[in-house]
Design a protein around this motif. Sequence first.
Motif, short mmCIF file in Angstrom:
data_model
loop_
_atom_site.label_atom_id
_atom_site.label_comp_id
_atom_site.label_asym_id
_atom_site.label_seq_id
_atom_site.Cartn_x
_atom_site.Cartn_y
_atom_site.Cartn_z
N ASP A 1 0.88 -1.17 0.00
CA ASP A 1 0.00 0.00 0.00
C ASP A 1 0.92 1.22 0.00
N PRO A 2 0.77 2.12 -0.96
CA PRO A 2 1.70 3.24 -1.06
C PRO A 2 1.70 4.17 0.15
N VAL A 3 0.68 4.13 0.95
CA VAL A 3 0.59 5.01 2.12
C VAL A 3 0.78 4.23 3.43
N ARG A 4 0.16 3.07 3.55
CA ARG A 4 0.06 2.39 4.85
C ARG A 4 1.08 1.27 5.08
N SER A 5 1.75 0.79 4.07
CA SER A 5 2.68 -0.33 4.26
C SER A 5 3.93 0.10 5.02
N ARG A 6 4.29 -0.70 6.02
CA ARG A 6 5.53 -0.50 6.78
C ARG A 6 6.06 -1.87 7.19
N LEU A 7 7.34 -1.90 7.54
CA LEU A 7 7.92 -3.09 8.14
C LEU A 7 7.87 -2.91 9.65
N ALA A 8 7.26 -3.87 10.34
CA ALA A 8 7.11 -3.76 11.79
C ALA A 8 8.46 -3.71 12.51
N CYS A 9 9.50 -4.25 11.88
CA CYS A 9 10.83 -4.22 12.51
C CYS A 9 11.40 -2.81 12.56
N GLN A 10 10.87 -1.91 11.79
CA GLN A 10 11.38 -0.55 11.74
C GLN A 10 10.54 0.42 12.57
N LEU A 11 9.55 -0.11 13.27
CA LEU A 11 8.64 0.74 14.03
C LEU A 11 8.79 0.52 15.53
N THR A 12 9.07 1.58 16.24
CA THR A 12 8.97 1.58 17.70
C THR A 12 7.97 2.68 18.05
N LEU A 13 7.29 2.49 19.15
CA LEU A 13 6.27 3.47 19.49
C LEU A 13 6.88 4.71 20.13
N GLY A 14 7.82 4.56 21.01
CA GLY A 14 8.52 5.70 21.58
C GLY A 14 7.60 6.73 22.20
N THR A 15 8.12 7.92 22.31
CA THR A 15 7.33 9.00 22.90
C THR A 15 6.34 9.54 21.89
N GLY A 16 5.22 9.97 22.39
CA GLY A 16 4.24 10.61 21.53
C GLY A 16 3.24 9.66 20.90
N LEU A 17 3.41 8.37 21.09
CA LEU A 17 2.49 7.41 20.51
C LEU A 17 2.29 6.29 21.54
N ASP A 18 1.15 6.26 22.19
CA ASP A 18 0.88 5.28 23.23
C ASP A 18 0.31 3.98 22.70
N GLU A 19 -0.19 4.02 21.48
CA GLU A 19 -0.76 2.81 20.89
C GLU A 19 -0.66 2.87 19.38
N ILE A 20 -0.81 1.72 18.77
CA ILE A 20 -0.83 1.65 17.31
C ILE A 20 -1.73 0.48 16.92
N GLU A 21 -2.36 0.59 15.79
CA GLU A 21 -3.15 -0.49 15.25
C GLU A 21 -2.69 -0.75 13.82
N VAL A 22 -2.48 -2.00 13.51
CA VAL A 22 -2.04 -2.38 12.17
C VAL A 22 -2.88 -3.55 11.67
N ASP A 23 -2.97 -3.64 10.37
CA ASP A 23 -3.60 -4.79 9.72
C ASP A 23 -2.49 -5.69 9.21
N VAL A 24 -2.64 -6.99 9.47
CA VAL A 24 -1.64 -7.97 9.07
C VAL A 24 -2.05 -8.57 7.72
N PRO A 25 -1.16 -8.56 6.73
CA PRO A 25 -1.49 -9.18 5.44
C PRO A 25 -1.77 -10.67 5.59
N GLU A 26 -2.51 -11.22 4.64
CA GLU A 26 -2.82 -12.65 4.68
C GLU A 26 -1.58 -13.51 4.52
N GLN A 27 -0.58 -13.03 3.79
CA GLN A 27 0.64 -13.81 3.57
C GLN A 27 1.87 -12.94 3.80
N GLN A 28 2.92 -13.57 4.33
CA GLN A 28 4.21 -12.89 4.50
C GLN A 28 5.31 -13.60 3.72
N VAL A 29 5.15 -14.90 3.50
CA VAL A 29 6.18 -15.66 2.78
C VAL A 29 5.54 -16.52 1.71
#
Length: 108
Positions: free
Chosen positions: A80-108
């Motif tokens: 998705d050109p806007v919403r796709s991210r790699l979860a390994c590159q995301l930390t919540l850190g300061t300023g974000l107490d929660e996050i919601e993501v959708d998991v694709p049906e396939q990863q491999v």
Amino acid sequence: MQKATFHYGGTPAEVVEVDADVSLMRAAVTNGVAGIVGECGGQAMCATCHVYVREQYLDALPAIGADEDEMLDCTVAPRDPVRSRLACQLTLGTGLDEIEVDVPEQQV
């Protein structure tokens, strides 16, 4: 402690607690979240932790780096050109107490 919610199409979401300095991928793998593989261990080299970040959280996340951007072109599920991210590159850190993501049906 922050909260991460992983949504799946048609099945109940999984909610895990995440330390601010721990990646979303590491938190998912540690807690046995389905659909997040993390094959490379968090080095942005496999794209098996692809997620679609829900739009209300996008502005609080860091910009996509060059390595992440390149790996997102290699995901099994469509990028998705806007919403796709790699979860390994995301930390919540300061300023974000929660996050919601959708998991694709396939990863491999």
